[in-house]
Motif scaffolding. Structure first.
Motif, mmCIF file in Angstrom:
data_model
loop_
_atom_site.group_PDB
_atom_site.id
_atom_site.type_symbol
_atom_site.label_atom_id
_atom_site.label_comp_id
_atom_site.label_asym_id
_atom_site.label_seq_id
_atom_site.Cartn_x
_atom_site.Cartn_y
_atom_site.Cartn_z
ATOM 1 N N PHE A 34 0.774 -1.209 0.070
ATOM 2 C CA PHE A 34 -0.004 -0.093 0.015
ATOM 3 C C PHE A 34 0.709 1.394 -0.025
ATOM 4 C CE2 PHE A 34 -2.324 3.110 2.576
ATOM 5 C CZ PHE A 34 -3.318 3.488 1.962
ATOM 6 N N VAL A 35 1.957 1.422 0.954
ATOM 7 C CA VAL A 35 3.010 2.375 0.868
ATOM 8 C C VAL A 35 3.703 2.377 -0.230
ATOM 9 C CG1 VAL A 35 4.847 3.338 2.196
ATOM 10 C CG2 VAL A 35 2.812 2.441 3.542
ATOM 11 N N ASP A 36 4.319 1.340 -0.777
ATOM 12 C CA ASP A 36 4.994 1.516 -2.106
ATOM 13 C C ASP A 36 3.987 2.087 -3.210
ATOM 14 O OD1 ASP A 36 7.124 0.601 -0.860
ATOM 15 O OD2 ASP A 36 6.993 -1.584 -1.386
ATOM 16 N N ALA A 37 2.776 1.413 -3.473
ATOM 17 C CA ALA A 37 1.857 1.955 -4.470
ATOM 18 C C ALA A 37 1.686 3.233 -4.605
ATOM 19 C CB ALA A 37 0.565 1.123 -4.410
ATOM 20 N N ARG A 38 1.584 3.887 -3.090
ATOM 21 C CA ARG A 38 1.135 5.495 -2.931
ATOM 22 C C ARG A 38 2.239 6.514 -2.932
ATOM 23 N NH1 ARG A 38 -2.398 3.997 -5.002
ATOM 24 N NH2 ARG A 38 -1.773 5.782 -6.131
ATOM 25 N N GLY A 39 3.612 5.903 -2.468
ATOM 26 C CA GLY A 39 4.474 6.915 -2.524
ATOM 27 C C GLY A 39 4.868 7.556 -1.184
ATOM 28 N N PHE A 40 3.562 7.925 -0.645
ATOM 29 C CA PHE A 40 3.481 8.314 0.963
ATOM 30 C C PHE A 40 2.000 8.559 1.219
ATOM 31 C CE2 PHE A 40 3.908 11.776 -1.957
ATOM 32 C CZ PHE A 40 2.963 12.837 -1.638
ATOM 33 N N VAL A 41 2.052 8.005 2.785
ATOM 34 C CA VAL A 41 0.742 8.157 3.227
ATOM 35 C C VAL A 41 0.845 8.718 4.584
ATOM 36 C CG1 VAL A 41 -0.024 6.050 1.757
ATOM 37 C CG2 VAL A 41 0.770 5.752 4.022
ATOM 38 N N ILE A 87 11.965 -1.007 5.415
ATOM 39 C CA ILE A 87 11.181 -1.298 4.464
ATOM 40 C C ILE A 87 10.316 -0.048 3.874
ATOM 41 C CG2 ILE A 87 10.699 -3.597 5.115
ATOM 42 C CD1 ILE A 87 8.125 -2.686 6.083
ATOM 43 N N TRP A 88 10.454 0.936 4.877
ATOM 44 C CA TRP A 88 10.011 2.150 4.293
ATOM 45 C C TRP A 88 10.576 3.190 5.229
ATOM 46 C CZ3 TRP A 88 4.657 -0.287 5.799
ATOM 47 C CH2 TRP A 88 4.465 -0.405 7.305
ATOM 48 N N TYR A 89 10.403 4.579 4.778
ATOM 49 C CA TYR A 89 10.931 5.836 5.798
ATOM 50 C C TYR A 89 9.575 6.209 6.561
ATOM 51 C CZ TYR A 89 13.677 9.742 7.220
ATOM 52 O OH TYR A 89 14.263 10.614 7.971
ATOM 53 N N TYR A 90 9.801 6.212 8.076
ATOM 54 C CA TYR A 90 8.718 6.598 8.677
ATOM 55 C C TYR A 90 9.117 7.844 9.940
ATOM 56 C CZ TYR A 90 5.540 6.794 12.619
ATOM 57 O OH TYR A 90 4.570 7.149 13.834
ATOM 58 N N GLY A 91 8.355 8.845 10.054
ATOM 59 C CA GLY A 91 8.782 9.749 10.853
ATOM 60 C C GLY A 91 7.537 10.938 10.695
ATOM 61 N N LYS A 92 7.666 11.853 11.426
ATOM 62 C CA LYS A 92 6.868 13.189 11.433
ATOM 63 C C LYS A 92 7.103 14.044 10.351
ATOM 64 C CE LYS A 92 4.891 12.506 16.169
ATOM 65 N NZ LYS A 92 4.419 13.192 17.350
ATOM 66 N N ILE A 93 6.646 13.841 9.348
ATOM 67 C CA ILE A 93 7.193 14.589 8.062
ATOM 68 C C ILE A 93 6.143 15.660 7.691
ATOM 69 C CG2 ILE A 93 8.280 14.355 5.966
ATOM 70 C CD1 ILE A 93 9.708 12.968 7.900
ATOM 71 N N LEU A 94 5.223 15.127 6.892
ATOM 72 C CA LEU A 94 4.238 16.218 6.346
ATOM 73 C C LEU A 94 3.593 16.912 7.461
ATOM 74 C CD1 LEU A 94 3.191 14.160 3.191
ATOM 75 C CD2 LEU A 94 4.652 16.196 3.114
ATOM 76 N N ILE A 101 6.612 6.559 4.000
ATOM 77 C CA ILE A 101 7.313 7.088 2.894
ATOM 78 C C ILE A 101 7.932 5.787 2.090
ATOM 79 C CG2 ILE A 101 8.561 8.610 1.390
ATOM 80 C CD1 ILE A 101 8.458 10.517 3.750
ATOM 81 N N SER A 102 7.773 5.431 0.989
ATOM 82 C CA SER A 102 8.168 4.363 0.271
ATOM 83 C C SER A 102 9.728 4.664 -0.100
ATOM 84 C CB SER A 102 7.417 3.995 -1.082
ATOM 85 O OG SER A 102 8.155 5.090 -2.210
ATOM 86 N N LEU A 103 10.497 3.774 0.051
ATOM 87 C CA LEU A 103 11.882 3.897 -0.121
ATOM 88 C C LEU A 103 12.435 4.539 -1.448
ATOM 89 C CD1 LEU A 103 13.501 0.539 1.359
ATOM 90 C CD2 LEU A 103 13.074 2.717 2.294
ATOM 91 N N GLU A 104 11.463 4.518 -2.601
ATOM 92 C CA GLU A 104 11.616 4.955 -3.797
ATOM 93 C C GLU A 104 11.339 6.546 -3.827
ATOM 94 O OE1 GLU A 104 9.663 4.504 -8.406
ATOM 95 O OE2 GLU A 104 9.265 3.051 -6.876
ATOM 96 N N ALA A 105 10.395 6.903 -2.813
ATOM 97 C CA ALA A 105 10.115 8.506 -2.822
ATOM 98 C C ALA A 105 10.823 8.951 -2.032
ATOM 99 C CB ALA A 105 8.513 8.287 -2.503
ATOM 100 N N LEU A 227 2.769 12.279 -7.269
ATOM 101 C CA LEU A 227 2.202 11.124 -6.493
ATOM 102 C C LEU A 227 1.261 11.623 -5.651
ATOM 103 C CD1 LEU A 227 5.826 9.889 -5.168
ATOM 104 C CD2 LEU A 227 4.385 8.751 -6.582
ATOM 105 N N TYR A 228 1.067 12.801 -5.202
ATOM 106 C CA TYR A 228 -0.034 13.385 -4.377
ATOM 107 C C TYR A 228 -1.380 13.346 -5.139
ATOM 108 C CZ TYR A 228 -2.905 16.931 -2.287
ATOM 109 O OH TYR A 228 -4.091 17.585 -1.765
ATOM 110 N N PHE A 229 -1.142 13.799 -6.410
ATOM 111 C CA PHE A 229 -2.326 13.742 -7.356
ATOM 112 C C PHE A 229 -2.843 12.301 -7.830
ATOM 113 C CE2 PHE A 229 -1.707 18.486 -7.619
ATOM 114 C CZ PHE A 229 -3.075 18.942 -7.444
#
Length: 284
Positions: A34-41, A87-94, A101-105, A227-229
């Motif tokens: 799910f995270v990888d498909a969206r880029g960030f959630v 497996i992903w990047y996690y933190g208080k970002i947005l 956040i996916s590792l690709e994004a 990615l957002y749109f």
């Protein structure tokens, strides 16, 4: 001007937010996809912000439950269990809210941060120019010198034990939002036997600065806006600036590039005034 098709938009968001008729996510591996498909959630849904969230994809479109035994809170265990897995990047970002956040994004986000290649110096530049608080500086220097620490030990060693809790937490949030530190585990420390362990970002993800280096700020904003749109289907310019914290002219330039590439279309909304931006598949 073309018009937004609300039925198509609803169907689009049902898919990208993983809402009925799709089945709820039921495993950590599905959460990762799910995270990888969206880029960030977002981890939790945030009021006033349209963005997919892990909680919503698991528990449905409802408020986050107060009861600790709510089935939706399985997401908490998935998140904590993955903190050290990379497996992903996690933190208080947005908006300084919990973001996955996916590792690709992730390199595109990092390219927009105030990290220019030297973890030992970048924070000092930000501090001397007034963009980093005193508490954030003390927290960062403590992690730099001592390595990964849980919040109890970090607060003590950073000489913030007597500071207001809000001051310490704001320092943590400021450093996370600029990709300087991130939580990398959970410790059974403190009165609640639950404390995040924090580490310097460039230590936990040593390849991230190098991956971000060839990405220009313009390229990074364009990718993240795309990615957002792709997730929300349609939004206004103010939604973009609100989520990412970009200046209006930079956000406008970014979405105009997506319009030129025909990845976005300027549309009217059947129920709201003002210009909207939408992916072509949700337009009439």
């Amino acid at each position: 001007m073309p018009q937004l098709d609300l039925n198509r938009l609803k169907s689009h968001r049902a898919r990208t937010f993983n809402l009925p008729p799709l089945k709820p996510l039921s495993s950590p591996s599905q959460a990762l996809r799910f995270v990888d498909a969206r880029g960030f959630v977002y981890f939790w849904p945030i009021k006033g912000i349209d963005l997919p969230a892990l909680w919503t994809a698991v528990a449905g479109d409802r408020p986050v439950a107060d009861k600790h035994d709510d089935p939706g809170h399985v997401t908490w265990g998935w998140k904590d269990g993955a903190l050290d897995k990379k497996i992903w990047y996690y933190g208080k970002i947005l908006r300084r809210k919990a973001t996955m956040i996916s590792l690709e994004a992730a390199p595109y986000f990092y390219a927009l941060s105030e990290n220019f290649g030297s973890p030992e110096e970048d924070y000092l530049i930000a501090y001397h120019e007034g963009r980093l608080s005193q508490s954030a500086k003390q927290i960062y220097e403590t992690l730099l010198d001592s390595g990964a620490l849980n919040t109890i030990d970090l607060r003590r060693l950073a000489k913030l034990a007597n500071a207001k809790e809000s001051e310490f937490n704001k320092g943590l949030e400021q450093l996370q939002s600029d990709f300087k530190i991130l939580p990398v585990g959970v410790s059974e420390a403190g009165a609640w036997r639950y404390s995040h362990i924090y580490e310097i970002t460039s230590r936990h993800f040593p390849n991230l600065p190098q991956q971000a280096r060839p990405i220009s700020e313009s390229q990074a904003r364009t990718k993240l806006a795309e990615l957002y749109f792709a997730s929300v289907g349609a939004a206004q310019l103010r939604d973009v600036t609100k989520l990412f914290g970009w200046l209006k002219d930079l956000a406008e330039r970014t979405v105009n590039k997506l319009v030129e590439k025909r990845l976005l279309t300027k549309v009217s909304h059947p129920k709201h005034e003002g210009e909207w931006l939408a992916i072509p598949s949700v337009c009439k």
